[in-house]
Motif scaffolding. Structure first.
Motif, PDB file in Angstrom:
ATOM      1  N   PHE A 210       0.851  -1.189   0.000  1.00 19.99           N
ATOM      2  CA  PHE A 210       0.000   0.000   0.000  1.00 19.99           C
ATOM      3  C   PHE A 210       0.890   1.243   0.000  1.00 19.99           C
ATOM      4  O   PHE A 210       1.893   1.285   0.715  1.00 19.99           O
TER       5      PHE A 210
ATOM      6  N   VAL B 249       3.675   0.503   2.650  1.00 20.91           N
ATOM      7  CA  VAL B 249       3.407  -0.528   3.665  1.00 20.91           C
ATOM      8  C   VAL B 249       3.297  -1.871   2.946  1.00 20.91           C
ATOM      9  O   VAL B 249       2.441  -2.053   2.076  1.00 20.91           O
TER      10      VAL B 249
ATOM     11  N   HIS C  99      -8.874 -14.776  16.724  1.00 20.13           N
ATOM     12  CA  HIS C  99      -7.964 -14.527  17.835  1.00 20.13           C
ATOM     13  C   HIS C  99      -8.183 -15.568  18.929  1.00 20.13           C
ATOM     14  O   HIS C  99      -7.522 -15.544  19.956  1.00 20.13           O
TER      15      HIS C  99
ATOM     16  N   ALA D 186       1.969  -4.967   3.284  1.00 18.27           N
ATOM     17  CA  ALA D 186       1.002  -5.657   4.154  1.00 18.27           C
ATOM     18  C   ALA D 186       1.104  -7.169   4.011  1.00 18.27           C
ATOM     19  O   ALA D 186       0.927  -7.908   4.976  1.00 18.27           O
TER      20      ALA D 186
ATOM     21  N   VAL E  74       0.993   4.779   1.299  1.00 18.88           N
ATOM     22  CA  VAL E  74       0.274   5.593   2.281  1.00 18.88           C
ATOM     23  C   VAL E  74       0.877   6.988   2.286  1.00 18.88           C
ATOM     24  O   VAL E  74       2.099   7.152   2.351  1.00 18.88           O
TER      25      VAL E  74
ATOM     26  N   PRO F 155      -0.985 -11.495  14.844  1.00 19.88           N
ATOM     27  CA  PRO F 155      -1.331 -10.318  15.642  1.00 19.88           C
ATOM     28  C   PRO F 155      -2.050  -9.253  14.812  1.00 19.88           C
ATOM     29  O   PRO F 155      -2.132  -9.373  13.589  1.00 19.88           O
ATOM     30  N   ASN F 156      -2.545  -8.208  15.466  1.00 20.77           N
ATOM     31  CA  ASN F 156      -3.203  -7.116  14.753  1.00 20.77           C
ATOM     32  C   ASN F 156      -2.248  -6.507  13.736  1.00 20.77           C
ATOM     33  O   ASN F 156      -1.066  -6.317  14.025  1.00 20.77           O
ATOM     34  N   GLY F 157      -2.779  -6.234  12.561  1.00 19.38           N
ATOM     35  CA  GLY F 157      -1.971  -5.587  11.519  1.00 19.38           C
ATOM     36  C   GLY F 157      -1.013  -6.528  10.813  1.00 19.38           C
ATOM     37  O   GLY F 157      -0.148  -6.103  10.045  1.00 19.38           O
ATOM     38  N   ALA F 158      -1.175  -7.853  11.021  1.00 21.48           N
ATOM     39  CA  ALA F 158      -0.226  -8.822  10.450  1.00 21.48           C
ATOM     40  C   ALA F 158      -0.394  -8.982   8.941  1.00 21.48           C
ATOM     41  O   ALA F 158       0.547  -9.357   8.240  1.00 21.48           O
ATOM     42  N   GLY F 159      -1.618  -8.735   8.442  1.00 22.07           N
ATOM     43  CA  GLY F 159      -1.865  -8.907   7.007  1.00 22.07           C
ATOM     44  C   GLY F 159      -2.949  -9.924   6.689  1.00 22.07           C
ATOM     45  O   GLY F 159      -3.146 -10.292   5.530  1.00 22.07           O
ATOM     46  N   LYS F 160      -3.685 -10.358   7.712  1.00 26.78           N
ATOM     47  CA  LYS F 160      -4.715 -11.388   7.508  1.00 26.78           C
ATOM     48  C   LYS F 160      -5.860 -10.875   6.623  1.00 26.78           C
ATOM     49  O   LYS F 160      -6.205 -11.504   5.629  1.00 26.78           O
ATOM     50  N   SER F 161      -6.428  -9.733   7.011  1.00 31.42           N
ATOM     51  CA  SER F 161      -7.567  -9.214   6.237  1.00 31.42           C
ATOM     52  C   SER F 161      -7.155  -8.897   4.809  1.00 31.42           C
ATOM     53  O   SER F 161      -7.925  -9.124   3.874  1.00 31.42           O
ATOM     54  N   THR F 162      -5.945  -8.378   4.650  1.00 29.45           N
ATOM     55  CA  THR F 162      -5.469  -8.053   3.302  1.00 29.45           C
ATOM     56  C   THR F 162      -5.416  -9.325   2.452  1.00 29.45           C
ATOM     57  O   THR F 162      -5.819  -9.319   1.286  1.00 29.45           O
TER      58      THR F 162
HETATM   59  N1  ATP Z   1      -6.229   0.149   2.504  1.00 24.19           N
HETATM   60  C1  ATP Z   1      -5.089   0.245   3.162  1.00 24.19           C
HETATM   61  N2  ATP Z   1      -4.264   1.293   2.960  1.00 24.19           N
HETATM   62  C2  ATP Z   1      -3.090   1.393   3.607  1.00 24.19           C
HETATM   63  N3  ATP Z   1      -2.628   0.479   4.504  1.00 24.19           N
HETATM   64  C3  ATP Z   1      -3.413  -0.581   4.751  1.00 24.19           C
HETATM   65  C4  ATP Z   1      -4.674  -0.765   4.099  1.00 24.19           C
HETATM   66  N4  ATP Z   1      -5.218  -1.916   4.540  1.00 24.19           N
HETATM   67  C5  ATP Z   1      -4.343  -2.444   5.436  1.00 24.19           C
HETATM   68  N5  ATP Z   1      -3.258  -1.640   5.551  1.00 24.19           N
HETATM   69  C6  ATP Z   1      -2.086  -1.899   6.402  1.00 24.19           C
HETATM   70  O1  ATP Z   1      -1.602  -3.197   6.082  1.00 24.19           O
HETATM   71  C7  ATP Z   1      -1.164  -3.894   7.255  1.00 24.19           C
HETATM   72  C8  ATP Z   1      -1.927  -5.198   7.391  1.00 24.19           C
HETATM   73  O2  ATP Z   1      -3.288  -4.914   7.702  1.00 24.19           O
HETATM   74  P1  ATP Z   1      -4.438  -6.039   7.807  1.00 24.19           P
HETATM   75  O3  ATP Z   1      -5.728  -5.328   8.007  1.00 24.19           O
HETATM   76  O4  ATP Z   1      -4.327  -6.970   6.665  1.00 24.19           O
HETATM   77  O5  ATP Z   1      -4.016  -6.787   9.143  1.00 24.19           O
HETATM   78  P2  ATP Z   1      -4.804  -7.881   9.999  1.00 24.19           P
HETATM   79  O6  ATP Z   1      -3.819  -8.983  10.225  1.00 24.19           O
HETATM   80  O7  ATP Z   1      -6.085  -8.237   9.345  1.00 24.19           O
HETATM   81  O8  ATP Z   1      -5.063  -7.132  11.354  1.00 24.19           O
HETATM   82  P3  ATP Z   1      -6.328  -7.153  12.385  1.00 24.19           P
HETATM   83  O9  ATP Z   1      -6.191  -8.434  13.181  1.00 24.19           O
HETATM   84  O10 ATP Z   1      -6.076  -5.956  13.206  1.00 24.19           O
HETATM   85  O11 ATP Z   1      -7.578  -7.088  11.561  1.00 24.19           O
HETATM   86  C9  ATP Z   1      -1.364  -2.913   8.399  1.00 24.19           C
HETATM   87  O12 ATP Z   1      -0.153  -2.240   8.624  1.00 24.19           O
HETATM   88  C10 ATP Z   1      -2.427  -1.965   7.881  1.00 24.19           C
HETATM   89  O13 ATP Z   1      -2.294  -0.701   8.474  1.00 24.19           O
END
Ligand code: ATP
Length: 336
Positions: A24, A40, A218, A42, A26, A61-68
């Motif tokens: 990403f 970033v 989690h 991700a 940013v 953990p939070n922000g690891a990249g799962k949702s992406t």
């Molecule tokens: N649309 C976006 N634009 C910029 N950065 C993003 C975007 N989406 C996610 N990120 C960044 O990418 C990284 C991974 O985010 P992601 O949401 O995939 O994590 P996650 O493992 O799902 O976390 P959580 O458990 O908190 O949901 C983070 O640093 C987040 O800030």
């Protein structure tokens, strides 16, 4: 259901990622008219494959990249690099075709229409996905029965409890008979009974229909009860891929027995455990997470006046932190 239908991977892999990346750009305001560009990463060169019918945990953990990752698997996001296929389909190129094959449930958001009765959301999905009538009926009946939704169908979604809404969302994701289900925190905020109900349903769905499930959570008990395999992601990288017990071993993590005794006692002595806290008649005993709790429980019940007992799982952050510590210590030993 055919086992290697159209779009299945040639080697049986149903979800395939080969060095997939998502970067990403940013822009951050750093002062008046000043902006800093930051990249970033991700998801960082992740490769894995999931066979049809597997149930796999995807944790970190939070922000690891799962949702992406999940968003790339649904086609919402396009990878910056690498190759990705779900049922033989490139998700970002053929998102609509893929939508017929996948179901998605986000624990923190609903795909249901907030002000409409539950059944109206289902009727809308029936049309949106162009589900043949007989198939829609059969799937709806099955979900209503197994998820105990009969009394809730005429209730507006906003009036449902979190557990009821989650069951409603799971049904919505399954009406079109998807081959793969992505679940993002499906038990978050649910009470013990609702969690058990959701887990039982998912286990049956997987066993009876062979639905492939990728589960983000989690709650390590979700993984323990549902998945034979778990993948750990951190800072966009795949850190571990294997059975849950192996993850506990790698991290030397501990579970905790919370023991309620009839009366206050000095710290109890049970081989294989150590007392980490005592509060009145309640004691907390840590033991290696990879080991079974059953013999310890039997030993405690045999020797002490036991009233109640529960097992607490380590949280994911703690397991991963210990995994890092163990690998860092290993590297240090290798150097010295
Ligand atoms: N649309 C976006 N634009 C910029 N950065 C993003 C975007 N989406 C996610 N990120 C960044 O990418 C990284 C991974 O985010 P992601 O949401 O995939 O994590 P996650 O493992 O799902 O976390 P959580 O458990 O908190 O949901 C983070 O640093 C987040 O800030």
């Amino acid at each position: 259901m055919e086992l290697d239908g159209p779009g299945g991977g040639t080697d049986g892999a149903f979800i395939e990622l080969d060095r997939v990346e998502k970067v990403f750009d940013v822009r951050k305001k750093t002062g008046f008219l000043k902006r800093e560009r930051r990249r970033v990463r991700a998801v960082d060169a992740i490769s894995f494959s999931v066979a049809r019918g597997e149930m796999v945990g995807y944790i970190g953990p939070n922000g690891a990249g799962k949702s992406t990752t999940i968003k790339m698997l649904t086609g919402i996001l396009t990878p910056s690099g690498g190759r990705l296929r779900v049922a033989g389909i490139d998700p970002s190129r053929e998102r609509t075709r893929l939508a017929q094959r996948i179901g998605v449930v986000f624990g923190q958001r609903t795909t249901l229409w907030w002000d409409l009765p539950l059944i109206d959301s289902y009727r809308l999905m029936h049309r949106m996905y162009r589900i043949p009538d007989a198939r829609y009926r059969a799937n709806l009946d099955r979900c209503v029965e197994l998820l105990e939704l009969a009394d809730l169908l005429d209730v507006p979604v906003r009036q449902l409890s979190l557990g009821q809404r989650m069951r409603g969302d799971i049904a919505a994701a399954l009406l079109h008979d998807p081959d793969v289900l992505y679940l993002d925190e499906p038990t978050i905020g649910l009470d013990v009974i609702s969690k058990a109900r959701v887990r039982e349903f998912l286990r049956d769905l997987n066993a009876e229909r062979g639905t492939t499930v990728l589960l983000t959570t989690h709650d390590l008990q979700d993984i323990e009860q549902l998945c034979s395999r778990v993948m750990v992601i951190d800072h966009g990288r795949l850190m571990y891929d294997g059975p849950l017990a192996g993850l506990h071993e790698a991290g030397e993590s501990e579970r905790t027995l919370v023991v309620d005794l009839e009366r206050e006692l000095p710290p109890i002595e049970v081989p294989g455990t150590r007392v980490v806290r005592v509060e009145g008649p309640r004691q907390w005993l840590a033991f290696p997470a990879a080991e079974s709790a059953a013999p310890l429980v039997a030993r405690i019940a045999d020797r002490y006046p036991l009233v109640d007992l529960s097992v607490r799982e380590p949280d994911i952050e703690a397991v991963i932190a210990k995994m890092y510590a163990a690998s860092a210590a290993g590297a240090e030993r290798a150097v010295s």
